[in-house]
Write a protein that holds these residues in place. Sequence first.
Motif, mmCIF file in Angstrom:
data_model
loop_
_atom_site.group_PDB
_atom_site.id
_atom_site.type_symbol
_atom_site.label_atom_id
_atom_site.label_comp_id
_atom_site.label_asym_id
_atom_site.label_seq_id
_atom_site.Cartn_x
_atom_site.Cartn_y
_atom_site.Cartn_z
ATOM 1 N N HIS A 110 -1.257 0.053 -13.178
ATOM 2 C CA HIS A 110 -0.121 -0.773 -12.734
ATOM 3 C C HIS A 110 0.468 -0.252 -11.418
ATOM 4 C CE1 HIS A 110 0.031 -3.100 -16.490
ATOM 5 N NE2 HIS A 110 -0.260 -1.967 -17.084
ATOM 6 N N ARG A 148 0.047 -1.401 -8.261
ATOM 7 C CA ARG A 148 0.533 -2.453 -7.363
ATOM 8 C C ARG A 148 1.555 -3.293 -8.108
ATOM 9 N NH1 ARG A 148 -0.732 -5.122 -2.355
ATOM 10 N NH2 ARG A 148 0.932 -6.633 -2.123
ATOM 11 N N GLY A 149 2.793 -3.361 -7.613
ATOM 12 C CA GLY A 149 3.800 -4.100 -8.353
ATOM 13 C C GLY A 149 4.914 -4.655 -7.496
ATOM 14 N N ARG A 162 9.469 -5.577 -13.725
ATOM 15 C CA ARG A 162 8.402 -5.204 -12.789
ATOM 16 C C ARG A 162 7.120 -5.921 -13.197
ATOM 17 N NH1 ARG A 162 4.235 -1.355 -11.741
ATOM 18 N NH2 ARG A 162 4.172 -0.785 -9.524
ATOM 19 N N PHE A 163 6.569 -6.694 -12.259
ATOM 20 C CA PHE A 163 5.269 -7.332 -12.421
ATOM 21 C C PHE A 163 4.232 -6.481 -11.692
ATOM 22 C CE2 PHE A 163 8.417 -10.846 -12.056
ATOM 23 C CZ PHE A 163 8.339 -11.342 -13.350
ATOM 24 N N SER A 164 2.998 -6.505 -12.158
ATOM 25 C CA SER A 164 2.012 -5.626 -11.536
ATOM 26 C C SER A 164 0.604 -6.084 -11.868
ATOM 27 C CB SER A 164 2.209 -4.191 -12.040
ATOM 28 O OG SER A 164 2.110 -4.154 -13.457
ATOM 29 N N THR A 165 -0.354 -5.534 -11.126
ATOM 30 C CA THR A 165 -1.758 -5.599 -11.542
ATOM 31 C C THR A 165 -2.095 -4.269 -12.217
ATOM 32 O OG1 THR A 165 -2.470 -4.827 -9.366
ATOM 33 C CG2 THR A 165 -2.443 -7.218 -9.743
ATOM 34 N N GLU A 214 -3.075 -8.920 -4.519
ATOM 35 C CA GLU A 214 -2.509 -9.512 -5.736
ATOM 36 C C GLU A 214 -3.326 -10.698 -6.239
ATOM 37 O OE1 GLU A 214 2.196 -8.475 -5.666
ATOM 38 O OE2 GLU A 214 1.545 -10.049 -4.287
ATOM 39 N N ARG A 237 -2.031 -8.800 -15.650
ATOM 40 C CA ARG A 237 -0.771 -8.541 -14.940
ATOM 41 C C ARG A 237 0.212 -7.873 -15.893
ATOM 42 N NH1 ARG A 237 -4.488 -10.460 -11.675
ATOM 43 N NH2 ARG A 237 -3.722 -11.372 -9.743
ATOM 44 N N TYR A 286 3.698 -14.704 -9.863
ATOM 45 C CA TYR A 286 4.424 -14.108 -10.981
ATOM 46 C C TYR A 286 5.368 -15.100 -11.658
ATOM 47 C CZ TYR A 286 2.768 -9.680 -9.059
ATOM 48 O OH TYR A 286 1.969 -8.646 -8.596
ATOM 49 N N THR A 334 4.167 -11.340 -4.530
ATOM 50 C CA THR A 334 5.453 -10.715 -4.217
ATOM 51 C C THR A 334 6.250 -11.590 -3.259
ATOM 52 O OG1 THR A 334 4.547 -8.501 -4.545
ATOM 53 C CG2 THR A 334 6.534 -8.674 -3.210
#
Length: 530
Positions: free
Chosen positions: A56, A58-59, A98-101, A110, A116, A195, A248
């Motif tokens: 996680h 990248r967020g 927090r959103f992420s890969t 992304e 995610r 997201y 983002t």
Amino acid sequence: MPEDNTILTTRQGHPVRDNQSTRTVGERGPATLENYQFIEKITHFDRERIPERVVHARGAGAHGYFEAYGKIGDEPASKYTRARVLTETGVRTPMVVRFSTVAGAKESPETERDPRGFAVKFKTVDGNWDLVGNNLKVFFIRDAIKFPDMIHAFKADPVTNRQEAWRFFDFVGMHPESLHMVTHLKSPWGIPANYREMEGSGVNTYKLVNDEGEAVLCKFHWEPKQGIRNLTSAQAAEIQGKDVGHATRDLYDNIAKGNFPEWEFCVQIMPDGPNDHLSFDPLDDTKLWPVDQFPLLPCGRMVLDRAPSNFFAEVEQVAFGTGVLVDGIDFSDDKMLQGRTLSYSDTQRHRVGANYLQLPINAPREGLRAMTNQRDGQMTYVVDGGPNPNVNYEPSVLGQSLKEAPKPAKDYHQPVEGRLGRYQTSRTTDDYTQAGERYRTFQDWERDDLINNLVNDMKACPEAIQLRMVWHFWHCDPDYGTRVATGAGIDLEKAKALPPLPGRAAPGQRLEHPTYTDGTNEEPMRTAAE
């Protein structure tokens, strides 16, 4: 005797006789603190990358609020839980999301095909509650001891420094419980459009506890009111050519315009207990709870209305943990949840520091102060103490120490009984039915994209992996396996002729537990006399 360099060992040189399962009290019971092999494995894994997150990395984050409906479906929320964040209406609970890969590095695009992360920190009147999940509602594995192996296989090859399809499917082929998640991931659901138009799920099974000390099993879900939208591989590639951070940008641009994204918070509820009548284990996070049997019951809403003012302070340093629960929400014996609860807090102490919870983004809401008696450590700037700075312990005959909070009138006491051992099978070894059902629910364009992605991956794999994966897909659904084999030029009949994996039952059959030295199927329980 000559040393055998092919045997898996711990760092202490101990041979590992079971790398598939944590030790639990019975097949479905809780894990124990004596899981030394697991603890050593997972705590080393948590320290493999610095300073970015191991997973996680990248967020994007945002601030907002949560409003409870005071009901879970048509019933008062208090019927199921005493958690005030879910029972009290008219209260806006501040929160950060927090959103992420998952697998990509901090600067990865992304548009990657990747689950995610969907992590939410509620700053409630009773302290923080973290709900740490993903956009997809299932996971690759059902036992936390396999998590380091899974991420190693999915991350870059340690020699080529590239993510390799053969490594991914080599792992999946040996862990057919992953098929359900792979069917989601390799379809357009593996690349959310952004997201805002993305579901969220706690993935693991939790418990809700009410004032009477009664518990039910539950799963948590976020349903976007903007709708759900996903991308094909071609659409993602076009976006990536122009913008590696499109999701983002989309989130922050919409918040700036006042187009605040909103999700409805829903709960699935099941009676606590073995639930032997079900064809799947509700504690198995590779399985869905069918919504026709366990509907999504709305219980609140989340609105994101503020972007971070400093990305590093509020997104990079925000720290979540599955063990961060409030009274009225409790753990189940989900083996992934129990493993994550150790791992998440451990990795935050390594990544951010021993006092990561003193940072404003991680501290309880304004007006609540942490009073722990914990002292010192790197970067201490607040003393978590009581009225007398000399008394950092409790109790004290002088009456100057911190005091325990009042206990609930009726607490929840989970009955636990079982034989301690390593159990490699859940209630059913059927890792194919739900994956096949998912395949059949896809629209034609989603199924076409899934097959195209898998065909391209299979062409990059050696024949042994190709054949095993086609065997798996065919057992999920004959059309599924046939289309992958045809597209990739794989001999379908040769694949179908493969035997089941070593140590695993054929699809639809039960695999008995290994026999221990007393001639039973479980390790003998220890008695007080022993």
